[in-house]
Design a protein around this motif. Structure first.
Motif, short mmCIF file in Angstrom:
data_model
loop_
_atom_site.label_atom_id
_atom_site.label_comp_id
_atom_site.label_asym_id
_atom_site.label_seq_id
_atom_site.Cartn_x
_atom_site.Cartn_y
_atom_site.Cartn_z
N UNK A 143 1.28 -0.52 -0.01
CA UNK A 143 -0.07 -0.29 -0.14
C UNK A 143 0.94 1.22 0.17
N UNK A 144 0.21 2.31 -0.84
CA UNK A 144 1.54 2.93 -1.21
C UNK A 144 0.67 4.36 -1.05
N UNK A 145 0.55 5.74 0.18
CA UNK A 145 -0.09 6.63 0.03
C UNK A 145 -1.54 6.61 -0.53
N UNK A 146 -2.54 5.38 -0.63
CA UNK A 146 -3.64 5.79 -0.65
C UNK A 146 -4.00 4.98 -1.65
N UNK A 147 -2.97 3.33 -2.61
CA UNK A 147 -3.73 2.73 -2.96
C UNK A 147 -2.57 1.51 -3.13
N UNK A 148 -3.90 0.42 -3.73
CA UNK A 148 -1.86 -1.00 -3.74
C UNK A 148 -1.44 -0.90 -4.86
N UNK B 264 2.37 13.36 8.14
CA UNK B 264 1.86 11.85 7.57
C UNK B 264 0.63 11.76 5.99
N UNK B 265 -0.06 12.70 6.02
CA UNK B 265 -1.00 13.47 5.26
C UNK B 265 -1.69 12.05 5.14
N UNK B 266 -2.17 11.06 6.48
CA UNK B 266 -3.27 10.23 6.31
C UNK B 266 -3.20 9.75 7.92
N UNK B 267 -5.30 10.32 8.07
CA UNK B 267 -5.14 9.85 9.33
C UNK B 267 -5.48 8.45 9.57
N UNK B 268 -5.65 8.45 11.24
CA UNK B 268 -5.28 6.69 11.52
C UNK B 268 -6.25 5.78 10.58
N UNK B 269 -7.74 6.11 10.99
CA UNK B 269 -8.36 4.93 10.49
C UNK B 269 -8.79 5.15 9.11
N UNK B 270 -7.34 5.80 8.21
CA UNK B 270 -7.18 5.39 6.93
C UNK B 270 -5.84 4.61 6.88
N UNK B 271 -5.18 4.88 7.24
CA UNK B 271 -4.04 3.99 7.56
C UNK B 271 -4.03 2.43 8.36
N UNK B 272 -5.40 2.49 9.23
CA UNK B 272 -5.85 1.51 9.59
C UNK B 272 -6.63 0.43 8.41
N UNK B 273 -7.33 1.37 7.96
CA UNK B 273 -7.93 0.38 6.83
C UNK B 273 -6.76 0.25 5.23
N UNK C 100 -4.77 -4.42 2.69
CA UNK C 100 -3.39 -4.82 1.92
C UNK C 100 -3.42 -6.67 2.75
N UNK C 101 -3.94 -7.05 3.62
CA UNK C 101 -3.48 -7.86 4.15
C UNK C 101 -4.33 -8.98 3.38
N UNK C 102 -5.13 -8.27 2.93
CA UNK C 102 -6.84 -9.04 2.52
C UNK C 102 -5.96 -9.53 0.84
N UNK C 103 -5.47 -8.36 0.70
CA UNK C 103 -5.36 -8.04 -1.03
C UNK C 103 -3.78 -9.07 -1.42
N UNK C 104 -3.24 -9.89 0.07
CA UNK C 104 -2.48 -10.13 -0.21
C UNK C 104 -2.52 -11.76 0.08
N UNK D 101 -10.37 -8.87 23.41
CA UNK D 101 -10.69 -9.45 22.44
C UNK D 101 -10.05 -8.01 21.72
N UNK D 102 -10.62 -6.65 22.65
CA UNK D 102 -10.40 -5.54 22.10
C UNK D 102 -9.46 -4.65 21.42
N UNK D 103 -7.97 -6.01 21.81
CA UNK D 103 -7.03 -5.37 20.99
C UNK D 103 -6.46 -6.46 19.84
N UNK D 104 -7.85 -6.72 19.35
CA UNK D 104 -7.73 -7.74 17.65
C UNK D 104 -8.64 -7.09 16.78
N UNK D 105 -7.96 -7.27 15.78
CA UNK D 105 -8.50 -6.63 14.34
C UNK D 105 -8.94 -7.45 13.80
N UNK D 106 -10.42 -8.22 12.88
CA UNK D 106 -10.75 -9.56 13.07
C UNK D 106 -10.93 -9.21 10.76
N UNK D 107 -9.81 -9.98 10.22
CA UNK D 107 -9.98 -9.97 8.90
C UNK D 107 -10.31 -11.12 9.03
N UNK D 108 -11.88 -11.57 8.41
CA UNK D 108 -12.05 -12.90 7.84
C UNK D 108 -11.75 -12.89 6.36
N UNK D 109 -11.25 -13.69 5.63
CA UNK D 109 -10.79 -14.49 4.73
C UNK D 109 -11.58 -14.48 3.57
#
Ligand SMILES: Cc1ncc(COP(=O)(O)O)c(C=O)c1O
Length: 352
Positions: A40-45, A104-113, A118-122, A332-340
């Motif tokens: 992921x680079x500055x806004x896109x995969x 950084x020019x990106x906020x936290x929700x953007x970087x979190x997304x 990226x993890x899903x795309x890979x 659980x609050x420490x985990x962000x789940x990404x279903x396959x």
């Protein structure tokens, strides 16, 4: 958020062949390294092989670059990835950026997304490591990168197995190199350039037949390892160097303190630690995202405890494993789940 005017982004669509070496090998794929499809680079995969910066931008940009290292674990009971303490890691990235005056020019929700995308795309289904990082972009002509220079933010990732279940331990040695200090290169900042210090210490440790160094600060008190905090156990008390000793504000350290106090029911002291306390410890263990909980079996050639991983380290490893694999509801609050992904998603078009 994309930035099509940034000169360092113009290479993104270039043919990979333009970057082959005269020997014909792709210049950016080290032998034995399985490149993922995307970063992921500055806004896109972006296709991993196409993500380039001009050679002119490398040196100065790297001197100012900051980063985070985050783990995603495969859930114990379902086909999901669980990103561990994602928001806390990103907060620390912003802390590093603030201290270093990088925009950084990106906020936290953007970087979190971005991390999730990226993890899903890979298409990871097993444990992975994900690294958001930022560096001043473009051609830097000044000797020092000016404050608030525009940054590129990258998120890259690779497969990385957990060693929590391995019966592992390491040999450590106190380094003759002192840890960088708050007054010169603050260790609280997670900057690539700080790792020059850890690397020198590591090379010395390896040269002398040990696995990892422990660094002292300028007051000759214990700080941390080359890429992990540490704790020791003496007479049933867990002790870890305080956050003002010259350490990174480690999230594994914070997690361990919580688990030791709340689950193992032991006290944790955060204070200055003398070198000789290491020699009298019943247990010592490193604490870090990449190293997880790594028992130290000898220090400066002295056996720690009976020379095998001790009970606190082993219990802590077990509890940590429960948490990161999603078996503990309490944390659980420490985990962000990404279903396959079940079907191709419009978020990750295959023609990217
Ligand atoms: C120098 C240093 N100290 C400590 C740590 C541990 O921090 P965390 O547990 O947040 O990964 C790291 C991790 O990368 C590190 O590089």
């Amino acid at each position: 958020m994309t930035n099509s005017t940034d000169p360092t982004r113009q290479d993104v669509s270039a043919s990979p062949h333009a970057y082959e070496t005269e020997h014909g090998a792709a210049a950016d794929t080290p032998a034995g390294h399985d490149a993922p499809k995307w970063l992921w680079r500055s806004g896109s995969l972006v296709n991993w092989h196409s993500a380039r910066v001009h050679v002119n931008a490398v040196g100065h940009a790297s001197a100012s670059a900051i980063f985070e290292g985050i783990r995603a674990y495969r859930a114990a009971d379902r086909d999901s990835l669980l990103v561990f303490r994602l928001e806390d890691h990103l907060r620390r990235l912003y802390d590093s950026a603030r201290i270093c005056r990088l925009d950084l020019r990106h906020n936290l929700p953007e970087l979190s997304e971005a991390v999730v995308a990226l993890l899903r795309a890979n298409e990871y289904r097993d444990d992975a490591y994900v690294r958001p990082w930022a560096f001043p972009s473009g051609f830097i002509k000044e000797q020092m990168v000016p404050a608030d220079s525009p940054c590129e933010v990258i998120v890259d990732s690779w497969a990385l197995d957990s060693t929590l279940l391995a019966p592992e331990g390491c040999r450590a040695a106190v380094s003759s190199w002192l840890r960088i200090s708050e007054s010169s290169m603050p260790p609280r900042v997670k900057a690539f350039s700080n790792y020059h210090n850890g690397r020198l210490a590591l090379l010395e440790a390896r040269e002398n037949g040990h696995d990892w160094p422990v660094l002292l600060n300028e007051r000759h008190k214990v700080t941390e390892g080359a890429g992990a905090c540490l704790a020791l156990v003496r007479n049933g008390q867990v002790i870890t160097p305080s956050l003002t000793s010259g350490v990174l504000e480690g999230l594994t350290r914070a997690t361990a303190i919580t688990l030791i106090e709340e689950v193992l029911g032991l006290g944790v002291e955060q204070r200055e630690v003398d070198r000789t306390e290491l020699y009298l410890a019943d247990e010592i263990f490193f604490l870090g995202t990449a190293w997880e909980i790594l028992p130290v079996l000898s220090i400066d050639g002295l056996r720690v405890g009976d020379g095998t991983p001790g009970p606190v380290a082993l219990q802590l490893r077990h509890e940590y494993q429960q948490v990161v694999r999603g078996r503990s509801h309490r944390y659980r609050h420490w985990l962000t789940e990404i279903p396959a992904p079940k079907a191709p998603s419009p978020l990750f078009p295959s023609n990217l």
